[in-house]
Design a protein around this motif. Structure first.
Motif, PDB file in Angstrom:
ATOM      1  N   LEU A  31       4.365  36.208   9.286  1.00 17.77           N
ATOM      2  CA  LEU A  31       5.058  35.590   8.156  1.00 17.77           C
ATOM      3  C   LEU A  31       5.045  36.525   6.951  1.00 17.77           C
ATOM      4  CD1 LEU A  31       6.307  33.256   6.509  1.00 17.77           C
ATOM      5  CD2 LEU A  31       3.962  32.412   6.175  1.00 17.77           C
ATOM      6  N   ALA A  32       3.889  37.071   6.631  1.00 18.40           N
ATOM      7  CA  ALA A  32       3.778  37.977   5.485  1.00 18.40           C
ATOM      8  C   ALA A  32       4.688  39.183   5.660  1.00 18.40           C
ATOM      9  CB  ALA A  32       2.326  38.415   5.299  1.00 18.40           C
ATOM     10  N   ASP A  33       4.743  39.713   6.862  1.00 17.62           N
ATOM     11  CA  ASP A  33       5.621  40.858   7.137  1.00 17.62           C
ATOM     12  C   ASP A  33       7.085  40.463   6.959  1.00 17.62           C
ATOM     13  OD1 ASP A  33       6.104  43.603   8.318  1.00 17.62           O
ATOM     14  OD2 ASP A  33       7.119  42.352   9.806  1.00 17.62           O
ATOM     15  N   ALA A  34       7.465  39.347   7.548  1.00 23.20           N
ATOM     16  CA  ALA A  34       8.866  38.916   7.499  1.00 23.20           C
ATOM     17  C   ALA A  34       9.323  38.608   6.075  1.00 23.20           C
ATOM     18  CB  ALA A  34       9.062  37.679   8.379  1.00 23.20           C
ATOM     19  N   ALA A  35       8.440  38.023   5.272  1.00 18.80           N
ATOM     20  CA  ALA A  35       8.819  37.584   3.930  1.00 18.80           C
ATOM     21  C   ALA A  35       8.543  38.636   2.855  1.00 18.80           C
ATOM     22  CB  ALA A  35       8.084  36.290   3.587  1.00 18.80           C
ATOM     23  N   LYS A  90      -2.711  39.879  19.189  1.00 17.32           N
ATOM     24  CA  LYS A  90      -1.701  39.300  20.074  1.00 17.32           C
ATOM     25  C   LYS A  90      -0.714  38.438  19.296  1.00 17.32           C
ATOM     26  CE  LYS A  90      -1.077  36.361  24.086  1.00 17.32           C
ATOM     27  NZ  LYS A  90      -1.674  35.411  25.000  1.00 17.32           N
ATOM     28  N   THR A  91      -1.215  37.506  18.479  1.00 12.91           N
ATOM     29  CA  THR A  91      -0.312  36.604  17.769  1.00 12.91           C
ATOM     30  C   THR A  91       0.397  37.298  16.609  1.00 12.91           C
ATOM     31  OG1 THR A  91      -2.108  35.754  16.387  1.00 12.91           O
ATOM     32  CG2 THR A  91      -1.587  34.523  18.384  1.00 12.91           C
ATOM     33  N   ALA A  92      -0.249  38.301  16.014  1.00  9.90           N
ATOM     34  CA  ALA A  92       0.357  39.010  14.883  1.00  9.90           C
ATOM     35  C   ALA A  92       1.353  40.069  15.334  1.00  9.90           C
ATOM     36  CB  ALA A  92      -0.724  39.661  14.024  1.00  9.90           C
ATOM     37  N   ARG A  93       1.381  40.351  16.615  1.00  9.33           N
ATOM     38  CA  ARG A  93       2.279  41.373  17.172  1.00  9.33           C
ATOM     39  C   ARG A  93       2.160  42.685  16.401  1.00  9.33           C
ATOM     40  NH1 ARG A  93       7.798  38.754  19.229  1.00  9.33           N
ATOM     41  NH2 ARG A  93       7.058  39.007  21.342  1.00  9.33           N
ATOM     42  N   VAL A  99       0.533  44.957   7.348  1.00  5.44           N
ATOM     43  CA  VAL A  99       0.481  44.027   6.217  1.00  5.44           C
ATOM     44  C   VAL A  99      -0.867  44.189   5.517  1.00  5.44           C
ATOM     45  CG1 VAL A  99       0.378  41.580   5.561  1.00  5.44           C
ATOM     46  CG2 VAL A  99       2.052  42.352   7.256  1.00  5.44           C
ATOM     47  N   PRO A 100      -0.837  44.502   4.226  1.00  3.40           N
ATOM     48  CA  PRO A 100      -2.109  44.603   3.498  1.00  3.40           C
ATOM     49  C   PRO A 100      -2.826  43.252   3.481  1.00  3.40           C
ATOM     50  CG  PRO A 100      -0.299  45.527   2.210  1.00  3.40           C
ATOM     51  CD  PRO A 100       0.309  44.822   3.381  1.00  3.40           C
ATOM     52  N   TYR A 101      -4.132  43.290   3.644  1.00  5.43           N
ATOM     53  CA  TYR A 101      -4.918  42.063   3.565  1.00  5.43           C
ATOM     54  C   TYR A 101      -6.270  42.369   2.950  1.00  5.43           C
ATOM     55  CZ  TYR A 101      -7.557  43.505   7.721  1.00  5.43           C
ATOM     56  OH  TYR A 101      -8.350  44.177   8.606  1.00  5.43           O
ATOM     57  N   GLU A 102      -6.876  41.327   2.430  1.00  7.08           N
ATOM     58  CA  GLU A 102      -8.198  41.451   1.828  1.00  7.08           C
ATOM     59  C   GLU A 102      -9.036  40.284   2.307  1.00  7.08           C
ATOM     60  OE1 GLU A 102     -10.242  41.305  -2.624  1.00  7.08           O
ATOM     61  OE2 GLU A 102      -8.116  41.774  -2.440  1.00  7.08           O
ATOM     62  N   VAL A 103     -10.248  40.576   2.734  1.00  7.12           N
ATOM     63  CA  VAL A 103     -11.191  39.525   3.090  1.00  7.12           C
ATOM     64  C   VAL A 103     -11.918  39.141   1.800  1.00  7.12           C
ATOM     65  CG1 VAL A 103     -13.198  38.903   4.480  1.00  7.12           C
ATOM     66  CG2 VAL A 103     -11.424  40.392   5.446  1.00  7.12           C
ATOM     67  N   ASN A 123       1.070  21.623  10.755  1.00  5.13           N
ATOM     68  CA  ASN A 123       0.318  22.835  11.047  1.00  5.13           C
ATOM     69  C   ASN A 123       0.338  23.752   9.820  1.00  5.13           C
ATOM     70  OD1 ASN A 123       0.698  25.806  11.925  1.00  5.13           O
ATOM     71  ND2 ASN A 123      -0.431  24.877  13.610  1.00  5.13           N
ATOM     72  N   VAL A 124      -0.810  24.335   9.476  1.00  3.78           N
ATOM     73  CA  VAL A 124      -0.923  25.173   8.279  1.00  3.78           C
ATOM     74  C   VAL A 124       0.050  26.347   8.317  1.00  3.78           C
ATOM     75  CG1 VAL A 124      -2.449  26.731   6.995  1.00  3.78           C
ATOM     76  CG2 VAL A 124      -3.286  24.524   7.742  1.00  3.78           C
ATOM     77  N   THR A 125       0.175  26.992   9.456  1.00  2.00           N
ATOM     78  CA  THR A 125       1.065  28.150   9.539  1.00  2.00           C
ATOM     79  C   THR A 125       2.525  27.732   9.346  1.00  2.00           C
ATOM     80  OG1 THR A 125      -0.500  29.240  11.008  1.00  2.00           O
ATOM     81  CG2 THR A 125       1.706  30.136  10.949  1.00  2.00           C
ATOM     82  N   VAL A 126       2.912  26.612   9.916  1.00  2.00           N
ATOM     83  CA  VAL A 126       4.280  26.115   9.745  1.00  2.00           C
ATOM     84  C   VAL A 126       4.517  25.763   8.273  1.00  2.00           C
ATOM     85  CG1 VAL A 126       5.873  24.252  10.344  1.00  2.00           C
ATOM     86  CG2 VAL A 126       4.469  25.306  12.125  1.00  2.00           C
ATOM     87  N   ALA A 127       3.556  25.072   7.656  1.00  2.00           N
ATOM     88  CA  ALA A 127       3.685  24.700   6.246  1.00  2.00           C
ATOM     89  C   ALA A 127       3.767  25.941   5.364  1.00  2.00           C
ATOM     90  CB  ALA A 127       2.513  23.817   5.829  1.00  2.00           C
ATOM     91  N   LEU A 128       2.945  26.948   5.648  1.00  2.00           N
ATOM     92  CA  LEU A 128       3.002  28.190   4.871  1.00  2.00           C
ATOM     93  C   LEU A 128       4.354  28.865   5.010  1.00  2.00           C
ATOM     94  CD1 LEU A 128      -0.463  29.914   5.296  1.00  2.00           C
ATOM     95  CD2 LEU A 128       0.694  29.366   3.153  1.00  2.00           C
ATOM     96  N   GLY A 129       4.886  28.881   6.216  1.00  2.00           N
ATOM     97  CA  GLY A 129       6.195  29.499   6.426  1.00  2.00           C
ATOM     98  C   GLY A 129       7.268  28.841   5.580  1.00  2.00           C
TER      99      GLY A 129
END
Length: 136
Positions: free
Chosen positions: A4-8, A29-32, A38-42, A119-125
């Motif tokens: 999602l982050a990549d696409a948007a 696997k799921t992130a392909r 995609v930059p990320y921070e923990v 679903n959180v991922t669907v809502a975020l999208g």
């Protein structure tokens, strides 16, 4: 979330709490493989992170249905160039109260069915793309 982050064109993902982090095999696997681009921070201390973000002028939105939340359909973004931090919580417990208290607003997706969550991922999208519509 990485896809999602990549696409948007999201500038960075913030991973906190129980959110899985790379290099876990399931993420690749799921992130392909978008976890590599995609930059990320923990974020170990989300309260401190949100306090710093607020101090630097970011608009902090919680994706959470509350008594005072605003539909994303009705959300007005007064400054379209302002950095936006969008929080999503756990599907079972939502966003912790101490984090909600640091948000400028709670926003939600209108729910027209019998269920009051998705679903959180669907809502975020959906939320990310609705926000993109408002800032472009």
């Amino acid at each position: 979330m990485f896809r999602l982050a990549d696409a948007a064109g999201v500038s960075k993902l913030l991973l906190a709490g129980t959110t899985p982090t790379p290099p876990q095999p399931g993420i690749r696997k799921t992130a392909r493989s978008t976890e590599r681009s995609v930059p990320y921070e923990v974020v170990k201390d989300p309260v401190a992170y949100l306090a710093r973000s607020r101090q630097s002028g970011a608009l902090i939105l919680a994706l959470e249905i509350t008594d005072q939340s605003t539909s994303l359909f009705d959300l007005d973004l007064p400054e379209p160039d302002r950095e936006i931090v969008l929080l999503a919580g756990s599907e079972s417990t939502g966003i912790a109260g101490e984090l909600l208290a640091l948000c400028d607003a709670a926003v939600h997706l209108p729910m027209y069915g019998q269920n009051t969550s998705m679903n959180v991922t669907v809502a975020l999208g959906a939320a990310v793309y609705l926000i993109l519509m408002k800032v472009q």
